[in-house]
Structure formats: structure tokens, C-alpha cells
Write an enzyme that holds these catalytic residues in place. Structure first.
Site, PDB file in Angstrom:
ATOM      1  N   GLU A  44      67.121 155.972 -39.255  1.00 53.09           N
ATOM      2  CA  GLU A  44      66.859 155.194 -40.470  1.00 53.09           C
ATOM      3  C   GLU A  44      66.373 156.117 -41.590  1.00 53.09           C
ATOM      4  O   GLU A  44      65.512 156.976 -41.369  1.00 53.09           O
ATOM      5  CB  GLU A  44      65.800 154.131 -40.154  1.00 53.09           C
ATOM      6  N   LYS A 113      69.822 146.471 -44.450  1.00 51.03           N
ATOM      7  CA  LYS A 113      68.843 145.911 -43.525  1.00 51.03           C
ATOM      8  C   LYS A 113      68.418 144.510 -43.955  1.00 51.03           C
ATOM      9  O   LYS A 113      68.007 144.293 -45.097  1.00 51.03           O
ATOM     10  CB  LYS A 113      67.622 146.841 -43.452  1.00 51.03           C
ATOM     11  N   CYS A 147      66.787 149.189 -37.210  1.00 47.45           N
ATOM     12  CA  CYS A 147      65.415 149.101 -36.701  1.00 47.45           C
ATOM     13  C   CYS A 147      64.966 147.679 -36.371  1.00 47.45           C
ATOM     14  O   CYS A 147      65.395 147.098 -35.386  1.00 47.45           O
ATOM     15  CB  CYS A 147      64.469 149.768 -37.710  1.00 47.45           C
TER      16      CYS A 147
END
Length: 265
Positions: A44, A113, A147
Site C-alpha cells: 500500500e 480503497k 488493506c
């Protein structure tokens, strides 16, 4: 169909130094390709660093910006696909994104995300609004996630139902949440019958201590590759034939009764 060998680049690079991180990515791509990998997956916000405060917004680039062009060059030179995390600027909006570039330098997919973790991310980024983003690579349907997204089981199940074979998840997993890599990732792969790569940062950065433990898990819940706590690259294979056999033997997806789950929305 042959397996897709995947290299997980566990590294925090040099936070704030995009040029350095691109050079390190170039070296990693060369090494991964020499080891037979068809995909190099990075953590990330690999391009810029994670814990650099407002610098993450200042270093944000468009999906087709200069760094994307350089990574396309790297991918084409070494003949390897690259998935990398970066802050994406789209007009006045900044997203925490991952982009997949093919082995010929073509931009294949870009994911923003959707679940932002903690005050830092919520202050710096706007959440994406597309759960399932996919691309085809060497006969494997790749899905992208970042994540915290993977910690929501319905998120991963959405990918499974959309036909994702291999879910690539750049992460910035920090202490004391290492159980995610150790326990949750193999379970997610098993319960949704797909391969899952979880590629982490490592070491201290700002107020955080990233735990490493980058993991490639198979649809049987067995870990194919796992890094330690330091900087390293680990390799694992994504086998379409094994995946098909596993899905035939494990009938989770066929045995679902979605009419009973409506209240969960």
C-alpha cells in the site's frame, strides 16, 4: 493452464522519495522476472510512503501520470506485470489506490480503497465507490483491494461471486494487528475459494510499526508463501487447475442461501 508465479515485494522503500522507490521497483521487477514471476505485487502506498503526513497528498499523481508511465516502462522492459500502491489525484480529489500494469506496459486496472482506516486515512483520502475491480492476466482473473478492505468478509465474497480467481491486496498492516496476516488471510482465501496475496510494508514509519508477514494463501487455506518481518521478496504460485479442483470440492459458493441474508445489508 500454467501457474502464475507471483512475487510479493515486502518493503517500505524510502518514504517521501518517489524516485528512489521507482528505482527499487525496477530492481525488484528484474529480479522477480529472472525468478520466473509473471506478477510483482507491492505494498500500500509503495510509491510515496504511508506515514508522511500531508506529503501523501502533495505527491499524489493521476493514474496516467509520470510514475505510471515509468512503471509501465519497467513492466515492459522486464516482461512482468506490476501491481503498486500509490496516492491517486483525480482533479481535486485524492484516493488511496492500487494500479495493475500488464507485462507489455498496458494499464489494466485501477482500484480506489473503499474502506479507509483510522483518522489519518479519513483525513487524507476520499473513499472509492467500486468494490469489485478486475483484470485478466495470463488466464487468471485478478481482483484488487487494499488493506482494511479485506477485513470485511462481504467485500471478499463479492469478488468471489464476480469470478475473481486471485485477489491482490497491498497493505500497510501495523502492530498489533499481525493476526490479520497470520490467521485472517488464509481463512478469507478458503471461505471465498480464491488465491489471496497480502503484501505489506515493514519496519518503523512515523508513529507506526509495520509488521511484514506478507502472505500468499490458496483456496485450501494453506499459505504458499510468507515473508518474515524485514525487507524481502517472496514467491508463490497461483495454480488455476488447483483452484478449479478446490472449487469443485468445496461447495461454499454453491451452497449459499442469499435469500436468508437480506437483513445483513
Amino acid at each position: 493452464m500454467s501457474a502464475l508465479r507471483t512475487a510479493l515485494l515486502q518493503s517500505s522503500g524510502r518514504p517521501g522519495d518517489v524516485a528512489y522507490n521507482l528505482k527499487a521497483l525496477d530492481r525488484a521487477a528484474e529480479d522477480a522476472a529472472a525468478a520466473g514471476a509473471g506478477l510483482l505485487a507491492c505494498p500500500e502506498l509503495y510509491l510515496t510512503g504511508y506515514a508522511i503526513g500531508s506529503g501523501v497528498r502533495e505527491l499524489a499523481e493521476p493514474a496516467d501520470g509520470e510514475s505510471a508511465d515509468e512503471i509501465a516502462r519497467i513492466a515492459a522492459e522486464h516482461g512482468i506485470a506490476v501491481a503498486y500502491g500509490y496516492p491517486e489525484r483525480d482533479g481535486g480529489t485524492v484516493y488511496n489506490s492500487v494500479q495493475l500494469i500488464g507485462p507489455d506496459g498496458t494499464r489494466l486496472a485501477n482500484y480506489r480503497k473503499t474502506h479507509l482506516f483510522g483518522c489519518f486515512e479519513q483525513e487524507m483520502f476520499t473513499p472509492g465507490d467500486r468494490t469489485v475491480v478486475q483484470a485478466e492476466l495470463s488466464g487468471v482473473r485478478i481482483g484488487l483491494m487494499i488493506c482494511y478492505d479485506v477485513e470485511f468478509p462481504e467485500n471478499v465474497r463479492a469478488h468471489a461471486l464476480a469470478g475473481t480467481d486471485f485477489l491482490v491486496v497491498p497493505t500497510a498492516q501495523m502492530h498489533p494487528y499481525q493476526f490479520v496476516a497470520e490467521s485472517l488471510i488464509p481463512v478469507r482465501a478458503f471461505e471465498s475459494q480464491l488465491y489471496l496475496a497480502y503484501v505489506n510494508r515493514t519496519g518503523p514509519e512515523g508513529e507506526f510499526e509495520f509488521v511484514g508477514l506478507s502472505t500468499l494463501a490458496g483456496p485450501d487455506g494453506v499459505v504458499r508463501a510468507r515473508a518474515g518481518r524485514g525487507e524481502e521478496t517472496v514467491l508463490g504460485d497461483v495454480d488455476p487447475g488447483f483452484l478449479a479442483a478446490s472449487r469443485e470440492a468445496n461447495t461454499y459458493l454453491k451452497d449459499r442461501r442469499p435469500e436468508l441474508y437480506g437483513s445483513l445489508g
